[in-house]
Design a protein around this motif. Structure first.
Motif, PDB file in Angstrom:
ATOM      1  N   VAL A 121       0.798  -1.074  -0.219  1.00 59.80           N
ATOM      2  CA  VAL A 121      -0.110   0.035   0.026  1.00 59.80           C
ATOM      3  C   VAL A 121       0.797   1.212  -0.102  1.00 59.80           C
ATOM      4  O   VAL A 121       0.671   2.271  -0.739  1.00 59.80           O
ATOM      5  CB  VAL A 121      -0.758  -0.014   1.186  1.00 59.80           C
ATOM      6  CG1 VAL A 121      -1.774   1.372   1.510  1.00 59.80           C
ATOM      7  CG2 VAL A 121      -1.676  -1.120   1.191  1.00 59.80           C
TER       8      VAL A 121
ATOM      9  N   GLY B  66      -0.467   4.542  -1.669  1.00 54.44           N
ATOM     10  CA  GLY B  66      -1.775   4.272  -0.825  1.00 54.44           C
ATOM     11  C   GLY B  66      -2.077   5.321   0.173  1.00 54.44           C
ATOM     12  O   GLY B  66      -3.341   5.476   0.325  1.00 54.44           O
TER      13      GLY B  66
ATOM     14  N   PHE C 290      -5.490   0.845  -1.648  1.00 56.27           N
ATOM     15  CA  PHE C 290      -5.555   1.208  -0.103  1.00 56.27           C
ATOM     16  C   PHE C 290      -6.651   0.387   0.536  1.00 56.27           C
ATOM     17  O   PHE C 290      -6.622  -0.208   1.461  1.00 56.27           O
ATOM     18  CB  PHE C 290      -5.590   2.849   0.007  1.00 56.27           C
ATOM     19  CG  PHE C 290      -5.973   3.248   1.288  1.00 56.27           C
ATOM     20  CD1 PHE C 290      -5.025   3.252   2.014  1.00 56.27           C
ATOM     21  CD2 PHE C 290      -7.360   3.365   1.614  1.00 56.27           C
ATOM     22  CE1 PHE C 290      -5.401   3.730   3.593  1.00 56.27           C
ATOM     23  CE2 PHE C 290      -7.733   3.649   2.966  1.00 56.27           C
ATOM     24  CZ  PHE C 290      -6.697   4.075   4.043  1.00 56.27           C
TER      25      PHE C 290
END
Length: 443
Positions: free
Chosen positions: A92, A97, A240
């Motif tokens: 992520v 993210g 995310f």
């Protein structure tokens, strides 16, 4: 207590001391933990008959092999969970993210930034973990706050908020993960009964620290630029929500399937890995190599995994030789079974030494019973999750979050102890008081 048992305890204590003094010895604590583990098991093997009198002479080696495999299996569940969670967070972060965190926190008011940062850290650490959340928040603060004096205050609150946030979630801190995987706390129990005490342990220090921050930032100090990413904004959001949403889904997966938690984390990792590979189809091969999951795996902190392995297996020796049971009985007798005092002391100790072996030791000291304080979601286990997590905030070396912030921002032990320790202690006691009131009035 036999001479062999005394030697095992001495080796463990020496190793524990070296781990606590890692900043002075400059020897990685993982190396010490592994040596301590092997030495303790080796000593046990020098006189196994005294610890397993019920096992016959020819069968004793086979029995010990089964014992080691049992403890290794328990430790492996925790280690694979941590490795999977670390990889998900790295995916992520590496693919942009967390860019939204910077956008959410933008403000010129120093106090507004403090409160936004405190709540963002608190809730993020419950989903990710306090170590990762602290790194993300410090990186954001470096872009938002130029003054070192102000940034040190923000950084101290990051430590407190991250540890408090990790305490009320089954996946927010290594100690809560250990207790959850062991089955002594449940997702529903820890969320409903530890959330408010944890929140109070963050709000009280934040309320005190806000008076040390006044005024506004210059405009140019508060305009962070998002990192350049190979993926589109929609793809970053997808990564995310798959990563963070997947971590939140792990307790649900365990409840539905009754499989160990590490199976849920492997499911999330597999899905996220597949999606990012699909996203990479439309990017140039030269640009994607550094972002592919197969390359990100090399960034996982394996020294931390080795540390946990060494500690958990070393504590298992103390459990096998009966030291932990005797220690638990001694604490109960000394404090007349007052679990608030016992866990309060454990919390204070967790600010001095690592809370992972402390919690591992407690799991070996006290048996799980059908009802009462030692039952699943009983007062003892829930207080242990709170105290071991939040207590680490009282000294900067008392938690993984504190150690990493200390390194990133070059905060000294003395400054933190003088300025922050008493504030964190007040929040810690306030949370215990709130938990006691909850138990008296609600549960």
């Amino acid at each position: 207590m036999s001479t062999l048992t005394v030697l095992i305890v001495v080796i463990f204590c020496i190793g524990y001391l070296c781990i606590a003094l890692e900043s002075l010895t400059r020897i990685n604590k993982a190396a010490i933990a592994l040596l301590m583990c092997v030495c303790c098991w080796t000593l046990l093997m020098m006189g196994p008959a005294s610890y397993y009198p019920e096992v016959g002479g020819s069968e004793i080696m086979h029995h010990i092999s089964e014992v080691i495999e049992h403890h290794l299996g328990d430790a492996a569940g925790t280690l694979f969970f941590l490795m999977g969670a670390m990889t998900i967070v790295e995916i992520v972060d590496s693919n942009g993210g967390f860019n939204f965190v910077r956008d959410t926190m933008k403000t010129r008011s120093k106090r507004k930034l403090m409160w936004r940062m405190a709540f963002m850290t608190f809730f993020l650490s419950a989903i990710l973990d306090n170590l990762t959340t602290s790194i993300v928040m410090i990186m954001v603060l470096r872009k938002l706050v130029q003054s070192r004096e102000d940034r040190m205050i923000y950084a101290a609150l990051v430590i407190i908020s991250a540890n408090s946030g990790g305490a009320f979630s089954p996946i927010g801190d290594v100690t809560t993960i250990m207790l959850w995987i062991k089955g002594v706390i449940t997702t529903q129990g820890v969320l409903t009964e530890i959330f408010i005490p944890s929140l109070v342990s963050m709000l009280v220090p934040a309320f005190i620290l806000q008076y040390q921050l006044q005024g506004k930032f210059d405009k140019e100090q508060n305009l962070p630029k998002a990192d350049v990413s190979l993926f589109t904004k929609k793809q970053r959001y997808t990564i995310f929500w798959l990563g963070v949403g997947g971590l939140c889904f792990v307790p649900v997966f365990k409840t539905i399937t009754h499989l160990p938690p590490f199976m849920g984390i492997l499911l999330v990792l597999g899905v996220l890995w597949t999606v990012t590979e699909i996203f990479h189809y439309n990017t140039a091969e030269d640009d994607t190599m550094a972002k592919r999951v197969s390359d990100l795996l090399s960034k996982i902190d394996l020294s931390t995994i080795m540390f946990f392995l060494g500690i958990l297996m070393a504590v298992a020796v103390l459990q096998e030789v009966g030291v932990l049971t005797a220690l638990g009985e001694g604490l109960n007798e000394a404090f007349a079974g007052n679990y608030y005092v016992i866990n309060g002391i454990i919390g204070i100790l967790s600010s001095i030494v690592d809370n992972v072996p402390l919690v591992a030791g407690c799991m070996g000291m006290y048996p799980v019973v059908a009802e009462g304080a030692m039952a699943v979601d009983g007062i003892f286990w829930q207080l242990l999750a709170y105290c071991a997590g939040v207590g680490g905030s009282m000294l900067i070396i008392g938690s993984a979050a504190g150690v990493v912030v200390m390194g990133l921002e070059k905060i000294t032990f003395g400054w933190y102890m003088k300025k922050i320790t008493w504030i964190a202690f007040v929040g810690y006691l306030a949370g215990i008081l709130v938990y006691w009131l909850q138990r008296m009035l609600l549960f």
